[in-house]
Scaffold this motif. Structure first.
Motif, PDB file in Angstrom:
ATOM      1  N   THR A  49      29.219  52.525  48.943  1.00  0.00           N
ATOM      2  CA  THR A  49      29.697  51.220  48.502  1.00  0.00           C
ATOM      3  C   THR A  49      30.095  51.245  47.032  1.00  0.00           C
ATOM      4  O   THR A  49      30.963  50.479  46.591  1.00  0.00           O
ATOM      5  CB  THR A  49      28.609  50.153  48.740  1.00  0.00           C
ATOM      6  N   TRP A  50      29.489  52.143  46.252  1.00  0.00           N
ATOM      7  CA  TRP A  50      29.784  52.241  44.826  1.00  0.00           C
ATOM      8  C   TRP A  50      31.245  52.571  44.549  1.00  0.00           C
ATOM      9  O   TRP A  50      31.729  52.389  43.425  1.00  0.00           O
ATOM     10  CB  TRP A  50      28.891  53.297  44.171  1.00  0.00           C
ATOM     11  N   ILE A  51      31.957  53.066  45.554  1.00  0.00           N
ATOM     12  CA  ILE A  51      33.373  53.388  45.353  1.00  0.00           C
ATOM     13  C   ILE A  51      34.154  52.150  44.925  1.00  0.00           C
ATOM     14  O   ILE A  51      35.143  52.234  44.193  1.00  0.00           O
ATOM     15  CB  ILE A  51      33.969  53.993  46.644  1.00  0.00           C
ATOM     16  N   ALA A  52      33.684  50.968  45.372  1.00  0.00           N
ATOM     17  CA  ALA A  52      34.389  49.726  45.042  1.00  0.00           C
ATOM     18  C   ALA A  52      34.231  49.334  43.580  1.00  0.00           C
ATOM     19  O   ALA A  52      34.929  48.448  43.086  1.00  0.00           O
ATOM     20  CB  ALA A  52      33.888  48.594  45.936  1.00  0.00           C
ATOM     21  N   ASP A  53      33.302  49.974  42.873  1.00  0.00           N
ATOM     22  CA  ASP A  53      33.006  49.605  41.485  1.00  0.00           C
ATOM     23  C   ASP A  53      33.983  50.281  40.531  1.00  0.00           C
ATOM     24  O   ASP A  53      33.903  51.475  40.294  1.00  0.00           O
ATOM     25  CB  ASP A  53      31.559  50.015  41.159  1.00  0.00           C
ATOM     26  N   LEU A  54      34.922  49.508  39.988  1.00  0.00           N
ATOM     27  CA  LEU A  54      35.917  50.045  39.055  1.00  0.00           C
ATOM     28  C   LEU A  54      35.782  49.328  37.719  1.00  0.00           C
ATOM     29  O   LEU A  54      36.520  48.380  37.423  1.00  0.00           O
ATOM     30  CB  LEU A  54      37.335  49.850  39.614  1.00  0.00           C
ATOM     31  N   ILE A 143      42.106  39.771  41.360  1.00  0.00           N
ATOM     32  CA  ILE A 143      42.548  40.134  40.016  1.00  0.00           C
ATOM     33  C   ILE A 143      42.601  38.875  39.162  1.00  0.00           C
ATOM     34  O   ILE A 143      43.342  37.932  39.461  1.00  0.00           O
ATOM     35  CB  ILE A 143      43.938  40.806  40.033  1.00  0.00           C
ATOM     36  N   GLY A 144      41.784  38.853  38.131  1.00  0.00           N
ATOM     37  CA  GLY A 144      41.784  37.704  37.225  1.00  0.00           C
ATOM     38  C   GLY A 144      41.455  36.396  37.911  1.00  0.00           C
ATOM     39  O   GLY A 144      41.977  35.344  37.539  1.00  0.00           O
ATOM     40  N   GLY A 145      40.609  36.431  38.934  1.00  0.00           N
ATOM     41  CA  GLY A 145      40.219  35.217  39.642  1.00  0.00           C
ATOM     42  C   GLY A 145      41.154  34.821  40.758  1.00  0.00           C
ATOM     43  O   GLY A 145      40.876  33.870  41.490  1.00  0.00           O
ATOM     44  N   ALA A 146      42.271  35.508  40.907  1.00  0.00           N
ATOM     45  CA  ALA A 146      43.228  35.207  41.984  1.00  0.00           C
ATOM     46  C   ALA A 146      43.184  36.337  43.017  1.00  0.00           C
ATOM     47  O   ALA A 146      42.832  37.470  42.711  1.00  0.00           O
ATOM     48  CB  ALA A 146      44.632  35.058  41.421  1.00  0.00           C
ATOM     49  N   ALA A 174      46.078  47.040  40.191  1.00  0.00           N
ATOM     50  CA  ALA A 174      45.329  46.727  38.973  1.00  0.00           C
ATOM     51  C   ALA A 174      43.857  46.517  39.297  1.00  0.00           C
ATOM     52  O   ALA A 174      43.470  46.313  40.453  1.00  0.00           O
ATOM     53  CB  ALA A 174      45.902  45.469  38.315  1.00  0.00           C
ATOM     54  N   LYS A 175      43.018  46.567  38.260  1.00  0.00           N
ATOM     55  CA  LYS A 175      41.595  46.290  38.394  1.00  0.00           C
ATOM     56  C   LYS A 175      41.370  44.781  38.428  1.00  0.00           C
ATOM     57  O   LYS A 175      42.300  43.990  38.267  1.00  0.00           O
ATOM     58  CB  LYS A 175      40.829  46.907  37.229  1.00  0.00           C
ATOM     59  N   GLU A 176      40.106  44.388  38.596  1.00  0.00           N
ATOM     60  CA  GLU A 176      39.777  42.963  38.683  1.00  0.00           C
ATOM     61  C   GLU A 176      40.143  42.204  37.415  1.00  0.00           C
ATOM     62  O   GLU A 176      40.463  41.019  37.463  1.00  0.00           O
ATOM     63  CB  GLU A 176      38.283  42.785  38.986  1.00  0.00           C
ATOM     64  N   ASN A 177      40.094  42.873  36.268  1.00  0.00           N
ATOM     65  CA  ASN A 177      40.423  42.181  35.014  1.00  0.00           C
ATOM     66  C   ASN A 177      41.908  42.220  34.695  1.00  0.00           C
ATOM     67  O   ASN A 177      42.336  41.767  33.628  1.00  0.00           O
ATOM     68  CB  ASN A 177      39.625  42.793  33.858  1.00  0.00           C
ATOM     69  N   GLY A 178      42.706  42.763  35.627  1.00  0.00           N
ATOM     70  CA  GLY A 178      44.152  42.809  35.433  1.00  0.00           C
ATOM     71  C   GLY A 178      44.660  44.077  34.793  1.00  0.00           C
ATOM     72  O   GLY A 178      45.877  44.302  34.731  1.00  0.00           O
ATOM     73  N   ALA A 179      43.766  44.926  34.303  1.00  0.00           N
ATOM     74  CA  ALA A 179      44.188  46.191  33.694  1.00  0.00           C
ATOM     75  C   ALA A 179      44.768  47.105  34.767  1.00  0.00           C
ATOM     76  O   ALA A 179      44.236  47.195  35.870  1.00  0.00           O
ATOM     77  CB  ALA A 179      43.015  46.869  33.003  1.00  0.00           C
ATOM     78  N   PRO A 180      45.873  47.778  34.468  1.00  0.00           N
ATOM     79  CA  PRO A 180      46.480  48.655  35.480  1.00  0.00           C
ATOM     80  C   PRO A 180      45.577  49.834  35.822  1.00  0.00           C
ATOM     81  O   PRO A 180      44.847  50.344  34.977  1.00  0.00           O
ATOM     82  CB  PRO A 180      47.770  49.130  34.809  1.00  0.00           C
ATOM     83  N   LEU A 181      45.625  50.240  37.081  1.00  0.00           N
ATOM     84  CA  LEU A 181      44.861  51.406  37.498  1.00  0.00           C
ATOM     85  C   LEU A 181      45.516  52.710  37.041  1.00  0.00           C
ATOM     86  O   LEU A 181      44.887  53.763  37.090  1.00  0.00           O
ATOM     87  CB  LEU A 181      44.719  51.419  39.022  1.00  0.00           C
ATOM     88  N   ARG A 182      46.761  52.614  36.622  1.00  0.00           N
ATOM     89  CA  ARG A 182      47.503  53.781  36.125  1.00  0.00           C
ATOM     90  C   ARG A 182      47.539  54.899  37.169  1.00  0.00           C
ATOM     91  O   ARG A 182      47.233  56.064  36.893  1.00  0.00           O
ATOM     92  CB  ARG A 182      46.895  54.288  34.816  1.00  0.00           C
TER      93      ARG A 182
END
Length: 296
Positions: A49-54, A143-146, A174-182
């Motif tokens: 489950t930890w895979i979901a943690d970014l 992402i960002g609450g949306a 992108a990550k949850e905070n909107g930062a790109p995953l690159r």
């Protein structure tokens, strides 16, 4: 010349055959390692489950913010595997070990074959991954609450336009905070039927018309015989610590034998038995690092 089989001789035979096995094992094809993270596990079932943690870096104001893990529980449980051969007592008594060596080497070959076949089978099985959705398909991301829906599956042709479109879709993540995953794909995986097209796209410095090829050397090509869908091709980013797929190894390949002179198989059937066994299983890592296209 006929040998007298005794405990000392049989021990020497085992040591010699084990060395042959281990030597051959080191030379086996390990294409699976290009697409799968190898996890050495010491419990029969491992929770991924930890895979979901970014996590992302943030300015530290107030308390630390701890990422919440997915409610979906994603586990991989080991499976047991084996391959075995029989060697007639006469082979050892008449000192014909030369005909046993290639058979032991074949036991080593099937270990690499096993890892490759189980890992690459995941591509077309398309099972559930850490977010509870099929690995290739639609995925819901906050992402960002949306809430947004991304798909890592398309119908692009294997050409310059189709490649660029696939790269663009992967870059949107992108990550949850909107930062790109690159996400930056570095590997294209194709069945044998699409090898020529892949080589034309990424290995030729110039196009057929003589123009410079902008995709020359863009990605590594991996041709996988285990893939049966001749119309599907895959782009992968395998530069991360966790790759798109997982090979969980609970027990590495071990060479074993039933070679005691008093063994029932020797007494009843004049045969010694040699084999290899492993404990392992496979599963899915980051869906974000893989994109599948099926040519229409």
């Amino acid at each position: 010349m006929r040998r007298v089989l005794d405990e000392s001789f049989m021990k020497d035979v085992f040591v010699g055959l084990k060395a042959v096995f281990n030597g051959a094992l080191e030379t086996q094809n390990n294409d699976y390692a290009k697409v799968a993270t190898v996890i050495n596990a010491d419990t029969p079932t491992v929770n991924y489950t930890w895979i979901a943690d970014l996590p992302s870096m943030r300015e530290w104001i107030g308390d630390r913010v701890l990422n919440e893990l997915s409610a979906w529980q994603y586990t991989i449980s080991k499976k047991d595997w084996e391959a075995s051969i029989k060697v007639q007592r006469d082979v050892l008594e008449y000192d014909n070990l030369g005909i046993v060596k290639p058979r032991i080497q074949e036991l080593a070959r099937v270990v690499g074959e096993h890892y490759n076949s189980t890992v690459f089978k995941l591509f077309e099985d398309n099972g559930l991954c850490y977010d509870g959705a099929n690995f290739f398909g639609d995925h819901t991301v906050d992402i960002g609450g949306a809430t947004f829906t991304f798909s890592n599956q398309g119908t692009n042709e294997l050409n310059e336009a189709g490649y660029n479109e696939s790269v663009k879709e992967m870059a949107r993540l992108a990550k949850e905070n909107g930062a790109p995953l690159r996400i930056r794909p570095n590997l294209i995986v194709v069945p044998p039927e699409l090898k020529a097209k892949a080589v034309e796209l990424f290995k030729n410095e110039r196009k057929a018309n003589g123009a410079s090829n902008p995709l020359f050397g863009e990605v590594e090509i991996l041709v996988v015989p285990e893939l049966t869908d001749e119309k599907s091709w895959y782009l992968l980013d395998t530069t991360r610590y966790v790759k798109p797929f997982i090979l969980q190894v609970n027990k590495e390949a071990k060479f074993t034998a039933m070679d005691k002179l008093e063994d029932e198989s020797v007494f009843m059937r004049k045969e010694f038995r040699y084999g290899v066994d492993t404990e392992d299983n496979v599963g899915y890592g980051f869906w974000e690092l893989a994109y599948k296209n099926t040519i229409a």
